[in-house]
Design a protein around this motif. Structure first.
Motif, PDB file in Angstrom:
ATOM      1  N   VAL A 119     148.041 137.122 -27.241  1.00 27.39           N
ATOM      2  CA  VAL A 119     148.291 137.251 -25.808  1.00 27.39           C
ATOM      3  C   VAL A 119     147.020 137.659 -25.083  1.00 27.39           C
ATOM      4  O   VAL A 119     146.272 138.526 -25.555  1.00 27.39           O
ATOM      5  N   LYS A 120     146.804 137.048 -23.931  1.00 27.67           N
ATOM      6  CA  LYS A 120     145.710 137.415 -23.025  1.00 27.67           C
ATOM      7  C   LYS A 120     146.348 137.880 -21.722  1.00 27.67           C
ATOM      8  O   LYS A 120     147.027 137.112 -21.041  1.00 27.67           O
ATOM      9  N   TYR A 121     146.145 139.148 -21.379  1.00 24.70           N
ATOM     10  CA  TYR A 121     146.712 139.732 -20.165  1.00 24.70           C
ATOM     11  C   TYR A 121     145.733 139.534 -19.016  1.00 24.70           C
ATOM     12  O   TYR A 121     144.543 139.825 -19.143  1.00 24.70           O
ATOM     13  N   ILE A 122     146.217 139.043 -17.881  1.00 23.75           N
ATOM     14  CA  ILE A 122     145.347 138.707 -16.761  1.00 23.75           C
ATOM     15  C   ILE A 122     145.543 139.653 -15.582  1.00 23.75           C
ATOM     16  O   ILE A 122     144.582 140.165 -15.026  1.00 23.75           O
ATOM     17  N   ARG A 123     146.788 139.873 -15.189  1.00 25.07           N
ATOM     18  CA  ARG A 123     147.070 140.795 -14.086  1.00 25.07           C
ATOM     19  C   ARG A 123     148.450 141.402 -14.293  1.00 25.07           C
ATOM     20  O   ARG A 123     149.286 140.823 -14.977  1.00 25.07           O
ATOM     21  N   PRO A 124     148.701 142.564 -13.686  1.00 30.45           N
ATOM     22  CA  PRO A 124     150.001 143.212 -13.873  1.00 30.45           C
ATOM     23  C   PRO A 124     151.109 142.485 -13.123  1.00 30.45           C
ATOM     24  O   PRO A 124     150.867 141.749 -12.167  1.00 30.45           O
ATOM     25  N   VAL A 125     152.327 142.720 -13.574  1.00 23.52           N
ATOM     26  CA  VAL A 125     153.514 142.220 -12.893  1.00 23.52           C
ATOM     27  C   VAL A 125     154.396 143.437 -12.620  1.00 23.52           C
ATOM     28  O   VAL A 125     154.646 144.246 -13.508  1.00 23.52           O
ATOM     29  N   LYS A 126     154.808 143.599 -11.370  1.00 24.64           N
ATOM     30  CA  LYS A 126     155.458 144.847 -10.962  1.00 24.64           C
ATOM     31  C   LYS A 126     156.972 144.824 -11.136  1.00 24.64           C
ATOM     32  O   LYS A 126     157.591 143.756 -11.230  1.00 24.64           O
ATOM     33  N   LEU A 127     157.547 146.007 -11.165  1.00 26.72           N
ATOM     34  CA  LEU A 127     158.990 146.166 -11.245  1.00 26.72           C
ATOM     35  C   LEU A 127     159.652 145.439 -10.080  1.00 26.72           C
ATOM     36  O   LEU A 127     159.121 145.428  -8.973  1.00 26.72           O
ATOM     37  N   GLY A 128     160.791 144.824 -10.350  1.00 26.49           N
ATOM     38  CA  GLY A 128     161.519 144.106  -9.324  1.00 26.49           C
ATOM     39  C   GLY A 128     161.139 142.637  -9.217  1.00 26.49           C
ATOM     40  O   GLY A 128     161.858 141.841  -8.637  1.00 26.49           O
ATOM     41  N   ASP A 129     159.990 142.274  -9.767  1.00 29.04           N
ATOM     42  CA  ASP A 129     159.548 140.879  -9.787  1.00 29.04           C
ATOM     43  C   ASP A 129     160.256 140.180 -10.956  1.00 29.04           C
ATOM     44  O   ASP A 129     160.941 140.821 -11.753  1.00 29.04           O
ATOM     45  N   THR A 130     160.099 138.891 -11.055  1.00 25.68           N
ATOM     46  CA  THR A 130     160.551 138.139 -12.212  1.00 25.68           C
ATOM     47  C   THR A 130     159.353 137.388 -12.767  1.00 25.68           C
ATOM     48  O   THR A 130     158.624 136.743 -12.009  1.00 25.68           O
ATOM     49  N   MET A 131     159.135 137.513 -14.060  1.00 21.10           N
ATOM     50  CA  MET A 131     158.054 136.792 -14.717  1.00 21.10           C
ATOM     51  C   MET A 131     158.629 135.498 -15.282  1.00 21.10           C
ATOM     52  O   MET A 131     159.614 135.520 -16.013  1.00 21.10           O
ATOM     53  N   ILE A 132     158.013 134.383 -14.925  1.00 17.28           N
ATOM     54  CA  ILE A 132     158.443 133.074 -15.419  1.00 17.28           C
ATOM     55  C   ILE A 132     157.512 132.666 -16.549  1.00 17.28           C
ATOM     56  O   ILE A 132     156.294 132.561 -16.349  1.00 17.28           O
ATOM     57  N   VAL A 133     158.066 132.451 -17.734  1.00 15.17           N
ATOM     58  CA  VAL A 133     157.289 132.047 -18.905  1.00 15.17           C
ATOM     59  C   VAL A 133     157.611 130.597 -19.242  1.00 15.17           C
ATOM     60  O   VAL A 133     158.776 130.243 -19.404  1.00 15.17           O
ATOM     61  N   THR A 134     156.560 129.792 -19.343  1.00 14.79           N
ATOM     62  CA  THR A 134     156.707 128.417 -19.797  1.00 14.79           C
ATOM     63  C   THR A 134     156.010 128.280 -21.136  1.00 14.79           C
ATOM     64  O   THR A 134     154.831 128.629 -21.263  1.00 14.79           O
ATOM     65  N   GLU A 190     157.161 136.207  -7.659  1.00 16.75           N
ATOM     66  CA  GLU A 190     156.902 136.700  -6.312  1.00 16.75           C
ATOM     67  C   GLU A 190     155.606 136.153  -5.723  1.00 16.75           C
ATOM     68  O   GLU A 190     155.567 135.732  -4.576  1.00 16.75           O
ATOM     69  N   THR A 191     154.530 136.139  -6.519  1.00 17.65           N
ATOM     70  CA  THR A 191     153.221 135.731  -5.993  1.00 17.65           C
ATOM     71  C   THR A 191     152.790 134.333  -6.439  1.00 17.65           C
ATOM     72  O   THR A 191     151.895 133.758  -5.841  1.00 17.65           O
ATOM     73  N   GLY A 192     153.386 133.830  -7.518  1.00 12.99           N
ATOM     74  CA  GLY A 192     152.967 132.548  -8.070  1.00 12.99           C
ATOM     75  C   GLY A 192     151.689 132.638  -8.894  1.00 12.99           C
ATOM     76  O   GLY A 192     151.219 131.638  -9.429  1.00 12.99           O
ATOM     77  N   LYS A 193     151.143 133.836  -9.034  1.00 12.32           N
ATOM     78  CA  LYS A 193     149.881 134.014  -9.755  1.00 12.32           C
ATOM     79  C   LYS A 193     150.112 134.148 -11.256  1.00 12.32           C
ATOM     80  O   LYS A 193     151.127 134.680 -11.696  1.00 12.32           O
TER      81      LYS A 193
END
Length: 152
Positions: A94-109, A130-133
């Motif tokens: 895994v390569k971590y790029i930026r944080p994802v905050k509580l309440g958001d949804t992370m989309i994994v493809t 939330e941000t598309g980033k």
């Protein structure tokens, strides 16, 4: 049944297994949701709501929870490619790029880049709904274990 319909049925079954059959395990606790799949691309996308229990000390999704989400999405692809075979994880980078905050949804493809008789290689991307980033990326390898010849 054509390949796309077969993959969609497989994904529906997997989501039920994760969220109902395994509700008290980490898979069930992740509360994943079906986003979509592509038989042509050999890819599956899952959404993972960022929940309080997944937070690190900075209040963002813990790296271990991100890694778990990658493994769940990639394993779904690996198991589909393996058919009736068992498909354990061999490696997950895994390569971590930026944080994802509580309440958001992370989309994994997760997308299979190579699916052979013994090994399936999969690449993954996670984005913030939330941000598309881009949040993180992963490269995974799964082994196809012939369950008619080998015991788990």
């Amino acid at each position: 049944m054509d390949g796309q319909k077969r993959m969609e049925a497989y994904l529906d079954k997997t989501m039920h297994e994760n969220n109902v059959g395994q509700e008290k395990t980490i898979n069930g606790m992740m509360k994943s949701v079906k986003v979509g799949c592509s038989y042509e691309d050999k890819s599956i996308s899952l959404g993972f709501p960022v929940l309080q229990w997944q937070a690190n000390r900075a209040g963002m999704m813990h790296g271990g929870a991100i890694c778990t989400a990658f493994d769940m999405a990639a394993a779904a692809v690996a198991r589909f490619c393996a058919g009736e075979n068992y498909a354990p994880t061999i490696s997950l980078d895994v390569k971590y790029i930026r944080p994802v905050k509580l309440g958001d949804t992370m989309i994994v493809t997760a997308k299979a880049t190579a699916a052979g008789k013994r090994i399936t290689q999969i690449v993954c991307e996670a984005v913030s709904q939330e941000t598309g980033k881009l949040v993180a990326t992963a490269a995974t390898v799964y082994m196809n274990v012939d369950t008619t010849k080998e015991k788990r």
